[in-house]
Design an enzyme around this catalytic site. Structure first.
Site, PDB file in Angstrom:
ATOM      1  N   SER A 195       1.043  -1.244  -0.235  1.00  0.00           N
ATOM      2  CA  SER A 195      -0.448   0.036   0.395  1.00  0.00           C
ATOM      3  C   SER A 195       0.719   1.407   0.117  1.00  0.00           C
ATOM      4  O   SER A 195       0.138   2.593  -0.026  1.00  0.00           O
ATOM      5  CB  SER A 195      -0.710  -0.096   1.297  1.00  0.00           C
ATOM      6  OG  SER A 195      -0.285   0.125   2.631  1.00  0.00           O
ATOM      7  N   LYS A 196       1.830   1.621   0.289  1.00  0.00           N
ATOM      8  CA  LYS A 196       2.983   2.023   0.169  1.00  0.00           C
ATOM      9  C   LYS A 196       3.281   2.991  -1.069  1.00  0.00           C
ATOM     10  O   LYS A 196       2.509   2.374  -2.242  1.00  0.00           O
ATOM     11  CB  LYS A 196       3.558   1.726   0.427  1.00  0.00           C
ATOM     12  CG  LYS A 196       4.444   1.689   1.914  1.00  0.00           C
ATOM     13  CD  LYS A 196       3.947   2.043   3.165  1.00  0.00           C
ATOM     14  CE  LYS A 196       3.804   1.042   4.562  1.00  0.00           C
ATOM     15  NZ  LYS A 196       3.096   1.699   5.992  1.00  0.00           N
TER      16      LYS A 196
END
Length: 368
Positions: free
Chosen positions: A183-184
């Site tokens: 998700s970064k």
């Protein structure tokens, strides 16, 4: 609507991602293959740091950084209580004591003006967190640390790609640590992380630590861990690096659009003039968050909370005897923050739908 749209990203990058991954499948070097070396060189060049040592996760990066500095039982590490659990967890896992300092209400980062009062003879490091994609006030923190002879570890799990006074996050302190969780802003397809440093000795120790403490095969000079990054994850990150700058621009444009849509509706994120944000999260504040989340979910809008319970109120840290009221800014944030969908492929109509859902949710009596 997706909170983070990794599927659209993959469709756009499919030829490059597939080619990179098939190259690994063809050469079969799944651990510390050539893609890992290439990635480390690319990441170091991007940040300006002399060394990049990839590892298996952002959590491992924090652990390795503290181990490289010799932090252990009885030592103290100053950090913020408003962060993902791994920040405090890795300090405690080494037998050290997290010492919390409250955050700024506008950036959610550690309040640098309160750090010096927390320094004691047992302080072995300061670990500011660059939360939501924006760096903490690293120059002020580093200057304070230099006066006391204390190293600084930047927990940059959410801020890779951000700038502070024109310098790159991860290259602002003794050691910078980041995460490549999917998700970064720059994420792989599993867990991954990296440490950055300009210190040759620290770099050598980090390399040994990530591979069971060995300086050569079957020769272990220290205790380490299995912290190696998989070659397949490095391949994914190399493919994603090709569009990373374009995606950062898209994230920034999305944040600007959100700010315009939500102006005078809710408190929106603030970015300091001397830094940039990579918008790992776009986080607003609301009253009666549960009601707002439920109302938005009913309209098909996903949300998330980063983070509802500050570290000093987590059950595992109850022995620290830091009751509610100890860090009021962090506690208030934990009750009010709400993250909205944020990724490079958000369309203006989708963002309008999110903003409309926020307004409608706040208009309901229970959310007032």
């Amino acid at each position: 609507m997706d909170f983070i749209d990794l599927k659209t990203q993959y469709r756009k990058l499919k030829p490059s991602v597939d080619a990179r991954m098939h190259a690994v499948l063809d050469h079969g070097q799944y651990i510390l293959g050539p893609e890992v070396t290439e990635l480390e060189q690319r990441l170091a060049a991007r940040t300006g740091a002399k060394h990049c040592i990839t590892c298996a996760s952002g959590t491992d990066a924090l652990l390795m950084a503290m181990m490289a500095l010799g932090i252990g039982p009885g030592d103290e590490v100053i950090t913020a209580p408003f962060t993902f659990f791994a920040t405090g967890e890795m300090i405690a896992l080494l037998g050290a004591h997290p010492v919390f300092v409250d955050i700024e209400p506008d950036t959610y980062n550690i309040d640098a003006t309160q750090i010096e009062a927390a320094i004691t003879p047992r302080t072995r490091a300061i670990m500011p967190v660059s939360l939501y994609g924006q760096c903490a006030d690293m120059d002020a923190i580093q200057a304070m640390a230099d006066r006391h002879g204390i190293p600084v570890i930047e927990d940059a799990a959410q801020s890779f790609g951000a700038l502070y006074k024109g310098r790159a996050s991860c290259n602002l302190s003794t050691i910078g640590c980041t995460s490549f969780f999917p998700s970064k802003p720059l994420g792989c397809y599993g867990d991954g992380g990296a440490c950055f440093t300009n210190d040759d000795q620290i770099a050598r120790v980090l390399l040994e630590l990530r591979n069971h403490g060995q300086d050569r095969r079957y020769h272990h000079i220290r205790l380490g861990l299995n912290g190696r990054m998989d070659t397949l994850q490095a391949a994914v990150l190399l493919a994603k690096l090709e569009v990373f700058d374009t995606e950062l621009v898209a994230r920034s444009e999305a944040a600007t659009r959100y700010a315009a849509l939500l102006r005078d509706v809710v408190p929106t994120p603030q970015v300091k003039d001397d830094r940039t944000c990579v918008w790992a999260q776009y986080t607003i504040e609301v009253e009666d968050r549960d009601a707002v989340q439920q109302a938005m979910a009913e309209q098909g809008i996903p949300t998330a909370v980063h983070y509802p319970v500050p570290l000093h109120l987590q059950p595992v840290f109850a022995s620290m005897h830091l009751p509610e009221g100890s860090f009021p800014v962090s506690e208030r944030a934990g009750k009010r923050v709400l993250s909205l969908p944020m990724h490079p492929y958000l369309t203006p109509p989708a963002m309008q739908s999110v903003a409309s859902a926020v307004k409608a949710a706040l208009a309901q009596p229970a959310a007032r």
